[in-house]
Design a protein around this motif. Structure first.
Motif, PDB file in Angstrom:
ATOM      1  N   GLY A   1      36.633  15.275  25.285  1.00 24.87           N
ATOM      2  CA  GLY A   1      37.560  16.338  24.945  1.00 24.87           C
ATOM      3  C   GLY A   1      38.406  16.757  26.122  1.00 24.87           C
ATOM      4  N   ALA A   2      39.370  17.624  25.843  1.00 27.22           N
ATOM      5  CA  ALA A   2      40.272  18.088  26.877  1.00 27.22           C
ATOM      6  C   ALA A   2      39.543  18.980  27.888  1.00 27.22           C
ATOM      7  CB  ALA A   2      41.410  18.862  26.226  1.00 27.22           C
ATOM      8  N   VAL A   3      40.139  19.084  29.071  1.00 26.79           N
ATOM      9  CA  VAL A   3      39.515  19.847  30.149  1.00 26.79           C
ATOM     10  C   VAL A   3      40.391  21.023  30.535  1.00 26.79           C
ATOM     11  CG1 VAL A   3      38.659  19.800  32.512  1.00 26.79           C
ATOM     12  CG2 VAL A   3      38.360  17.797  31.033  1.00 26.79           C
ATOM     13  N   VAL A   4      39.751  22.172  30.658  1.00 27.11           N
ATOM     14  CA  VAL A   4      40.422  23.390  31.114  1.00 27.11           C
ATOM     15  C   VAL A   4      39.682  23.885  32.355  1.00 27.11           C
ATOM     16  CG1 VAL A   4      40.989  25.783  30.536  1.00 27.11           C
ATOM     17  CG2 VAL A   4      41.177  24.000  28.790  1.00 27.11           C
ATOM     18  N   SER A   5      40.441  24.179  33.385  1.00 25.55           N
ATOM     19  CA  SER A   5      39.808  24.675  34.612  1.00 25.55           C
ATOM     20  C   SER A   5      40.237  26.101  34.883  1.00 25.55           C
ATOM     21  CB  SER A   5      40.189  23.786  35.802  1.00 25.55           C
ATOM     22  OG  SER A   5      41.557  23.979  36.149  1.00 25.55           O
ATOM     23  N   GLN A   6      39.410  26.800  35.649  1.00 26.04           N
ATOM     24  CA  GLN A   6      39.729  28.150  36.085  1.00 26.04           C
ATOM     25  C   GLN A   6      39.466  28.270  37.568  1.00 26.04           C
ATOM     26  OE1 GLN A   6      37.865  30.370  32.273  1.00 26.04           O
ATOM     27  NE2 GLN A   6      38.549  31.795  33.861  1.00 26.04           N
ATOM     28  N   HIS A   7      40.279  29.116  38.203  1.00 25.15           N
ATOM     29  CA  HIS A   7      40.090  29.349  39.627  1.00 25.15           C
ATOM     30  C   HIS A   7      40.442  30.784  39.956  1.00 25.15           C
ATOM     31  CE1 HIS A   7      39.979  28.543  43.915  1.00 25.15           C
ATOM     32  NE2 HIS A   7      41.083  29.252  44.007  1.00 25.15           N
ATOM     33  N   PRO A   8      39.631  31.487  40.703  1.00 27.09           N
ATOM     34  CA  PRO A   8      38.355  31.027  41.267  1.00 27.09           C
ATOM     35  C   PRO A   8      37.224  31.113  40.245  1.00 27.09           C
ATOM     36  CG  PRO A   8      38.766  33.295  41.899  1.00 27.09           C
ATOM     37  CD  PRO A   8      39.973  32.854  41.098  1.00 27.09           C
ATOM     38  N   SER A   9      36.083  30.599  40.605  1.00 22.29           N
ATOM     39  CA  SER A   9      34.936  30.672  39.703  1.00 22.29           C
ATOM     40  C   SER A   9      34.265  32.042  39.798  1.00 22.29           C
ATOM     41  CB  SER A   9      33.924  29.571  40.028  1.00 22.29           C
ATOM     42  OG  SER A   9      33.484  29.688  41.373  1.00 22.29           O
ATOM     43  N   ARG A  10      34.351  32.637  40.968  1.00 21.00           N
ATOM     44  CA  ARG A  10      33.850  33.990  41.126  1.00 21.00           C
ATOM     45  C   ARG A  10      34.612  34.677  42.248  1.00 21.00           C
ATOM     46  NH1 ARG A  10      27.765  33.837  42.075  1.00 21.00           N
ATOM     47  NH2 ARG A  10      27.882  32.360  40.365  1.00 21.00           N
ATOM     48  N   VAL A  11      34.777  35.982  42.109  1.00 21.52           N
ATOM     49  CA  VAL A  11      35.514  36.739  43.116  1.00 21.52           C
ATOM     50  C   VAL A  11      34.918  38.135  43.218  1.00 21.52           C
ATOM     51  CG1 VAL A  11      37.275  37.344  41.399  1.00 21.52           C
ATOM     52  CG2 VAL A  11      37.803  37.533  43.819  1.00 21.52           C
ATOM     53  N   ILE A  12      34.846  38.584  44.458  1.00 19.64           N
ATOM     54  CA  ILE A  12      34.408  39.954  44.742  1.00 19.64           C
ATOM     55  C   ILE A  12      35.562  40.656  45.428  1.00 19.64           C
ATOM     56  CG2 ILE A  12      32.750  41.411  45.950  1.00 19.64           C
ATOM     57  CD1 ILE A  12      30.792  39.059  45.864  1.00 19.64           C
ATOM     58  N   CYS A  13      35.915  41.817  44.933  1.00 22.78           N
ATOM     59  CA  CYS A  13      37.032  42.525  45.543  1.00 22.78           C
ATOM     60  C   CYS A  13      36.722  44.008  45.649  1.00 22.78           C
ATOM     61  CB  CYS A  13      38.316  42.308  44.758  1.00 22.78           C
ATOM     62  SG  CYS A  13      38.348  43.120  43.153  1.00 22.78           S
ATOM     63  N   LYS A  14      37.515  44.680  46.453  1.00 21.03           N
ATOM     64  CA  LYS A  14      37.363  46.121  46.596  1.00 21.03           C
ATOM     65  C   LYS A  14      38.129  46.842  45.502  1.00 21.03           C
ATOM     66  CE  LYS A  14      36.772  46.133  51.617  1.00 21.03           C
ATOM     67  NZ  LYS A  14      37.304  46.646  52.909  1.00 21.03           N
ATOM     68  N   SER A  15      37.654  48.005  45.160  1.00 20.08           N
ATOM     69  CA  SER A  15      38.318  48.816  44.153  1.00 20.08           C
ATOM     70  C   SER A  15      39.749  49.114  44.589  1.00 20.08           C
ATOM     71  CB  SER A  15      37.538  50.117  43.956  1.00 20.08           C
ATOM     72  OG  SER A  15      38.079  50.871  42.902  1.00 20.08           O
ATOM     73  N   GLY A  16      40.687  48.985  43.665  1.00 19.59           N
ATOM     74  CA  GLY A  16      42.076  49.266  43.972  1.00 19.59           C
ATOM     75  C   GLY A  16      42.914  48.050  44.295  1.00 19.59           C
ATOM     76  N   THR A  17      42.268  46.940  44.547  1.00 18.22           N
ATOM     77  CA  THR A  17      43.013  45.717  44.845  1.00 18.22           C
ATOM     78  C   THR A  17      43.306  44.952  43.559  1.00 18.22           C
ATOM     79  OG1 THR A  17      40.980  44.453  45.205  1.00 18.22           O
ATOM     80  CG2 THR A  17      41.959  45.544  47.117  1.00 18.22           C
ATOM     81  N   SER A  18      44.174  43.949  43.673  1.00 21.01           N
ATOM     82  CA  SER A  18      44.531  43.121  42.521  1.00 21.01           C
ATOM     83  C   SER A  18      43.931  41.731  42.678  1.00 21.01           C
ATOM     84  CB  SER A  18      46.049  43.026  42.382  1.00 21.01           C
ATOM     85  OG  SER A  18      46.604  44.292  42.082  1.00 21.01           O
ATOM     86  N   VAL A  19      43.577  41.149  41.572  1.00 24.75           N
ATOM     87  CA  VAL A  19      42.951  39.833  41.568  1.00 24.75           C
ATOM     88  C   VAL A  19      43.668  38.936  40.572  1.00 24.75           C
ATOM     89  CG1 VAL A  19      40.840  38.557  41.029  1.00 24.75           C
ATOM     90  CG2 VAL A  19      40.693  40.773  42.180  1.00 24.75           C
ATOM     91  N   LYS A  20      44.004  37.723  41.015  1.00 27.49           N
ATOM     92  CA  LYS A  20      44.674  36.769  40.136  1.00 27.49           C
ATOM     93  C   LYS A  20      43.713  35.649  39.755  1.00 27.49           C
ATOM     94  CE  LYS A  20      48.980  35.417  40.714  1.00 27.49           C
ATOM     95  NZ  LYS A  20      50.193  34.705  41.227  1.00 27.49           N
ATOM     96  N   ILE A  21      43.657  35.346  38.475  1.00 29.06           N
ATOM     97  CA  ILE A  21      42.809  34.257  37.967  1.00 29.06           C
ATOM     98  C   ILE A  21      43.707  33.223  37.310  1.00 29.06           C
ATOM     99  CG2 ILE A  21      40.923  33.650  36.404  1.00 29.06           C
ATOM    100  CD1 ILE A  21      40.065  36.616  36.514  1.00 29.06           C
TER     101      ILE A  21
END
Lengths: 117, 111
Positions: A1-21
């Motif tokens: 079947g087709a493959v879908v990837s995601q990055h990052p697999s895990r992320v830890i950030c501080k409150s108030g910051t932005s995170v891109k997946i």
């Protein structure tokens, strides 16, 4: 079947910051991708539908200004959690449909675990 | 999409067949039955789908009752790696829309 990837697999950030997946379809083009969120011991809940070249469609109760979705190409959709707070900590999963397949099969990425401190 | 009902959990001995039941009594004529599973901390994985006829692939078999109000996913020889939450989803095929996940069945395969 087709493959879908995601990055990052895990992320830890501080409150108030932005995170891109990032969510990528590796061997097919996806005009539509879906973003889900899953809290511990719960089922997946759809957050939004990401459409290539147009604005995303958000589910009721999901803030579009907080969860920014950009589907800039046929193989990439991004989810940005802006001004993240501890309650945004969750498992974020994307899926994509391979339109070349005769039937409606969606393929899921491996998920991104977000922890906001 | 039609609603589905699944047992919350079940156990199965390793090497035995695992039969997972799904009730979808309000299914309409153009809705397919899809099965996905989610192993802990991973994204869901497509298993199989069908409309009316029974289906089999390398992973599992899908048995749909004649009235289409229920279906059974069969893992013929369950292994420890089959321990996961199994989701039965009913939806119109080629609709291009999202999947709606219910509670699923948590299958525990035991040695």
């Amino acid at each position: 079947g087709a493959v879908v990837s995601q990055h990052p697999s895990r992320v830890i950030c501080k409150s108030g910051t932005s995170v891109k997946i990032e969510c990528r379809s590796l061997d097919f083009q996806a005009t539509t991708m879906f973003w889900y969120r899953q809290f511990p011991k719960q089922s997946l809940m759809l957050m939004a539908t990401s459409n290539e070249g147009s604005k995303a469609t958000y589910e009721q109760g999901v803030e579009k200004d907080k969860f920014l979705i950009n589907h800039a190409s046929l193989t990439l959709s991004t989810l940005t959690v802006t001004s993240a707070h501890p309650e945004d900590s969750s498992f974020y999963i994307c899926s994509a449909r391979d339109p070349s397949e005769g039937q409606e099969t969606q393929y899921f990425g491996p998920g991104t675990r977000l922890l906001v401190l | 999409d039609a609603k589905t009902t699944q047992p919350p959990s079940m156990d199965c001995a390793e090497g035995r067949a695992a039969n997972l039941l799904c009730n979808h009594s309000t299914i309409s004529g153009n809705e397919y039955v899809y099965w996905y599973r989610q192993i802990h901390s991973q994204g869901p994985q497509y298993i199989i789908h069908g409309l009316k006829n029974n289906e089999t692939n390398e992973m599992a078999s899908l048995i749909i009752t004649e009235d289409r109000k229920s279906s059974t996913l069969i893992l013929p020889h369950a292994t420890l790696r089959d321990t996961a939450v199994y989701y039965c989803i009913v939806r119109v095929g080629n609709a291009g829309n999202m999947l709606t996940f219910g509670g699923g069945t948590r299958l525990m395969v035991k040695p």
